[in-house]
Design a protein around this motif. Structure first.
Motif, PDB file in Angstrom:
ATOM      1  N   ALA A 165       0.714  -1.123   0.141  1.00  0.00           N
ATOM      2  CA  ALA A 165      -0.053  -0.041   0.072  1.00  0.00           C
ATOM      3  C   ALA A 165       0.641   1.137  -0.181  1.00  0.00           C
ATOM      4  CB  ALA A 165      -0.873   0.070   1.111  1.00  0.00           C
ATOM      5  N   ASN A 166       2.019   1.223   0.913  1.00  0.00           N
ATOM      6  CA  ASN A 166       2.927   2.571   1.057  1.00  0.00           C
ATOM      7  C   ASN A 166       3.659   2.720  -0.478  1.00  0.00           C
ATOM      8  OD1 ASN A 166       2.470   3.464   3.309  1.00  0.00           O
ATOM      9  ND2 ASN A 166       3.876   1.909   4.422  1.00  0.00           N
ATOM     10  N   LEU A 167       3.776   1.635  -1.276  1.00  0.00           N
ATOM     11  CA  LEU A 167       4.133   1.690  -2.329  1.00  0.00           C
ATOM     12  C   LEU A 167       3.223   1.840  -3.572  1.00  0.00           C
ATOM     13  CD1 LEU A 167       6.867  -1.345  -2.398  1.00  0.00           C
ATOM     14  CD2 LEU A 167       7.474   1.032  -2.479  1.00  0.00           C
ATOM     15  N   GLY A 168       2.057   2.064  -3.233  1.00  0.00           N
ATOM     16  CA  GLY A 168       1.029   2.355  -4.182  1.00  0.00           C
ATOM     17  C   GLY A 168       0.651   1.019  -5.279  1.00  0.00           C
ATOM     18  N   LEU A 169       1.001  -0.041  -4.916  1.00  0.00           N
ATOM     19  CA  LEU A 169       0.764  -1.336  -5.775  1.00  0.00           C
ATOM     20  C   LEU A 169      -0.350  -1.806  -5.381  1.00  0.00           C
ATOM     21  CD1 LEU A 169       4.416  -2.625  -5.405  1.00  0.00           C
ATOM     22  CD2 LEU A 169       3.260  -1.354  -7.387  1.00  0.00           C
ATOM     23  N   GLY A 187       0.299   2.293  10.400  1.00  0.00           N
ATOM     24  CA  GLY A 187       1.615   2.927   9.756  1.00  0.00           C
ATOM     25  C   GLY A 187       1.778   3.427   8.394  1.00  0.00           C
ATOM     26  N   LEU A 188       0.524   3.476   7.701  1.00  0.00           N
ATOM     27  CA  LEU A 188       0.404   3.648   6.420  1.00  0.00           C
ATOM     28  C   LEU A 188       0.801   5.127   6.149  1.00  0.00           C
ATOM     29  CD1 LEU A 188      -0.807   2.915   3.578  1.00  0.00           C
ATOM     30  CD2 LEU A 188      -2.941   3.895   4.455  1.00  0.00           C
ATOM     31  N   ARG A 189       1.781   5.400   5.240  1.00  0.00           N
ATOM     32  CA  ARG A 189       2.641   6.774   5.231  1.00  0.00           C
ATOM     33  C   ARG A 189       1.617   7.807   4.853  1.00  0.00           C
ATOM     34  NH1 ARG A 189       7.339   3.539   2.891  1.00  0.00           N
ATOM     35  NH2 ARG A 189       6.392   4.219   1.204  1.00  0.00           N
ATOM     36  N   GLU A 190       0.579   7.511   3.690  1.00  0.00           N
ATOM     37  CA  GLU A 190      -0.165   8.556   3.187  1.00  0.00           C
ATOM     38  C   GLU A 190      -1.631   8.075   3.145  1.00  0.00           C
ATOM     39  OE1 GLU A 190       1.414  10.137  -0.535  1.00  0.00           O
ATOM     40  OE2 GLU A 190       3.408   9.939  -0.027  1.00  0.00           O
ATOM     41  N   HIS A 191      -2.579   9.162   3.138  1.00  0.00           N
ATOM     42  CA  HIS A 191      -3.903   8.724   2.920  1.00  0.00           C
ATOM     43  C   HIS A 191      -4.175   8.274   1.380  1.00  0.00           C
ATOM     44  CE1 HIS A 191      -8.157  10.197   3.604  1.00  0.00           C
ATOM     45  NE2 HIS A 191      -7.933  10.510   2.217  1.00  0.00           N
ATOM     46  N   ILE A 192      -5.082   7.220   1.476  1.00  0.00           N
ATOM     47  CA  ILE A 192      -5.402   6.560   0.203  1.00  0.00           C
ATOM     48  C   ILE A 192      -6.936   6.754   0.231  1.00  0.00           C
ATOM     49  CG2 ILE A 192      -5.500   4.439  -0.989  1.00  0.00           C
ATOM     50  CD1 ILE A 192      -3.055   3.654   0.267  1.00  0.00           C
ATOM     51  N   GLN A 193      -7.473   7.500  -0.867  1.00  0.00           N
ATOM     52  CA  GLN A 193      -8.775   7.833  -0.861  1.00  0.00           C
ATOM     53  C   GLN A 193      -9.381   6.527  -1.666  1.00  0.00           C
ATOM     54  OE1 GLN A 193     -10.803  10.363   0.202  1.00  0.00           O
ATOM     55  NE2 GLN A 193     -12.467   9.357  -0.624  1.00  0.00           N
ATOM     56  N   LEU A 194     -10.528   6.080  -1.092  1.00  0.00           N
ATOM     57  CA  LEU A 194     -10.930   4.730  -1.990  1.00  0.00           C
ATOM     58  C   LEU A 194     -12.429   4.694  -2.341  1.00  0.00           C
ATOM     59  CD1 LEU A 194      -9.806   2.167   0.991  1.00  0.00           C
ATOM     60  CD2 LEU A 194      -8.772   2.731  -1.585  1.00  0.00           C
ATOM     61  N   GLU A 195     -12.908   4.142  -3.548  1.00  0.00           N
ATOM     62  CA  GLU A 195     -14.175   4.150  -3.871  1.00  0.00           C
ATOM     63  C   GLU A 195     -14.962   2.883  -3.669  1.00  0.00           C
ATOM     64  OE1 GLU A 195     -14.833   5.236  -8.094  1.00  0.00           O
ATOM     65  OE2 GLU A 195     -12.858   4.203  -8.695  1.00  0.00           O
ATOM     66  N   LEU A 196     -16.127   2.697  -3.143  1.00  0.00           N
ATOM     67  CA  LEU A 196     -16.813   1.479  -3.034  1.00  0.00           C
ATOM     68  C   LEU A 196     -17.124   0.806  -4.341  1.00  0.00           C
ATOM     69  CD1 LEU A 196     -18.062  -0.853  -0.941  1.00  0.00           C
ATOM     70  CD2 LEU A 196     -20.083   0.746  -1.026  1.00  0.00           C
ATOM     71  N   ALA A 245     -21.380 -10.293   9.270  1.00  0.00           N
ATOM     72  CA  ALA A 245     -20.357  -9.616   8.748  1.00  0.00           C
ATOM     73  C   ALA A 245     -20.675  -8.916   7.345  1.00  0.00           C
ATOM     74  CB  ALA A 245     -19.311 -10.843   8.350  1.00  0.00           C
ATOM     75  N   VAL A 246     -19.943  -8.164   6.956  1.00  0.00           N
ATOM     76  CA  VAL A 246     -20.092  -7.357   5.390  1.00  0.00           C
ATOM     77  C   VAL A 246     -18.793  -7.353   4.887  1.00  0.00           C
ATOM     78  CG1 VAL A 246     -20.591  -5.137   4.481  1.00  0.00           C
ATOM     79  CG2 VAL A 246     -21.903  -5.991   6.532  1.00  0.00           C
ATOM     80  N   ALA A 247     -18.751  -7.896   3.538  1.00  0.00           N
ATOM     81  CA  ALA A 247     -17.666  -7.824   2.742  1.00  0.00           C
ATOM     82  C   ALA A 247     -17.705  -6.534   1.983  1.00  0.00           C
ATOM     83  CB  ALA A 247     -17.481  -8.823   1.779  1.00  0.00           C
ATOM     84  N   VAL A 248     -16.688  -5.633   1.736  1.00  0.00           N
ATOM     85  CA  VAL A 248     -16.557  -4.525   1.124  1.00  0.00           C
ATOM     86  C   VAL A 248     -15.255  -4.613   0.286  1.00  0.00           C
ATOM     87  CG1 VAL A 248     -18.202  -2.998   2.424  1.00  0.00           C
ATOM     88  CG2 VAL A 248     -15.726  -3.114   3.286  1.00  0.00           C
ATOM     89  N   ARG A 249     -15.499  -4.185  -0.928  1.00  0.00           N
ATOM     90  CA  ARG A 249     -14.476  -4.127  -1.967  1.00  0.00           C
ATOM     91  C   ARG A 249     -14.175  -2.731  -2.295  1.00  0.00           C
ATOM     92  NH1 ARG A 249     -14.059  -5.938  -7.443  1.00  0.00           N
ATOM     93  NH2 ARG A 249     -16.334  -6.873  -6.823  1.00  0.00           N
ATOM     94  N   PHE A 250     -13.033  -2.059  -2.349  1.00  0.00           N
ATOM     95  CA  PHE A 250     -12.729  -0.567  -2.799  1.00  0.00           C
ATOM     96  C   PHE A 250     -11.770  -0.578  -3.868  1.00  0.00           C
ATOM     97  CE2 PHE A 250     -14.190  -0.616   1.752  1.00  0.00           C
ATOM     98  CZ  PHE A 250     -15.039   0.461   1.349  1.00  0.00           C
ATOM     99  N   ARG A 251     -11.599   0.419  -4.659  1.00  0.00           N
ATOM    100  CA  ARG A 251     -10.254   0.638  -5.301  1.00  0.00           C
ATOM    101  C   ARG A 251     -10.123   2.253  -5.224  1.00  0.00           C
ATOM    102  NH1 ARG A 251     -13.779  -1.339 -10.351  1.00  0.00           N
ATOM    103  NH2 ARG A 251     -13.316  -3.661 -10.364  1.00  0.00           N
ATOM    104  N   PRO A 252      -8.641   2.110  -5.224  1.00  0.00           N
ATOM    105  CA  PRO A 252      -8.196   3.413  -4.841  1.00  0.00           C
ATOM    106  C   PRO A 252      -8.676   4.466  -5.760  1.00  0.00           C
ATOM    107  CG  PRO A 252      -6.341   2.000  -4.750  1.00  0.00           C
ATOM    108  CD  PRO A 252      -7.532   1.577  -5.392  1.00  0.00           C
ATOM    109  N   THR A 253      -9.022   5.681  -5.634  1.00  0.00           N
ATOM    110  CA  THR A 253      -9.260   6.583  -6.651  1.00  0.00           C
ATOM    111  C   THR A 253      -8.028   7.219  -7.046  1.00  0.00           C
ATOM    112  OG1 THR A 253      -9.561   8.254  -4.964  1.00  0.00           O
ATOM    113  CG2 THR A 253     -11.436   7.287  -5.653  1.00  0.00           C
ATOM    114  N   ARG A 254      -8.034   7.493  -8.282  1.00  0.00           N
ATOM    115  CA  ARG A 254      -6.912   7.970  -8.955  1.00  0.00           C
ATOM    116  C   ARG A 254      -6.990   9.438  -9.332  1.00  0.00           C
ATOM    117  NH1 ARG A 254      -3.860   3.902  -7.933  1.00  0.00           N
ATOM    118  NH2 ARG A 254      -4.576   1.873  -8.871  1.00  0.00           N
TER     119      ARG A 254
END
Length: 189
Positions: free
Chosen positions: A132-136, A158-167, A177-186
């Motif tokens: 995640a810290n490498l943006g991969l 310990g995440l170095r930077e904020h990562i915005q996600l979209e559901l 339980a709830v499974a949620v899947r997100f992609r980083p917004t570019r």
């Protein structure tokens, strides 16, 4: 390029220890089996690899242990036969249909992602933080357990930077339980 998907069970208070949530049931095992089947390969750090191998590597006898119930077998068969990559600076060899990944993590994972296929699945705690810290990581999937653990390793501490996600997907289980899947917004300039 095949996507790298990070998937993990997590409690409501962010604990991602494998024993902190609800015990696996038929519904959750079917779900995780389907998620693993979406991947061409699994990527583990040493700790997760050793933990998963101790539970899910088919014994040399070719027979699953007696403790395993019938509804666990599809997951066991799926993870056992999957191609695996293990990131480790301490292991000198791996088995269980695995290949050792050493050296520059970003470069090694970029090469894996460039191979043809449907995706790479990564689990665990430490390796996903580095990725995640490498943006991969291309997709984050959390199976949120209706449990407050109060202790244990927390998700991406310990995440170095904020990562915005979209559901992109959500699935509710009978257990609560709830499974949620997100992609980083570019972000575009």
């Amino acid at each position: 390029m095949r996507p790298l998907r990070y998937s993990i069970n997590v409690t409501l208070d962010g604990c991602c220890h494998h024993e902190a949530g609800l015990p696996p049931d038929k519904e959750s095992m079917r779900y995780w089996t389907a998620q693993l089947e979406r991947a061409d390969a699994l990527l583990f750090g040493r700790v997760t690899y050793e933990m998963m191998a101790s539970a899910w590597q088919k014994p040399a006898t070719g027979t699953w242990p007696d403790w395993m119930v019938e509804w666990q077998l599809p997951f066991a068969e799926t993870i056992d036969r999957a191609k695996k990559y293990v990131v480790s600076s301490t292991l000198s060899e791996v088995d269980w249909n695995a290949e050792l990944v050493q050296g520059d993590l970003a470069q090694a994972v970029q090469l894996l992602k460039q191979e043809p296929g449907d995706g790479i699945w990564v689990g665990g705690v430490t390796l996903p933080l580095d990725l995640a810290n490498l943006g991969l990581i291309d997709e984050y999937e959390f199976l949120v357990q209706p449990v407050l653990a109060g202790h244990g390793p927390t998700l991406l501490a310990g995440l170095r930077e904020h990562i915005q996600l979209e559901l992109v997907d959500r699935h509710e289980f009978q257990s609560g339980a709830v499974a949620v899947r997100f992609r980083p917004t570019r972000l575009t300039a």
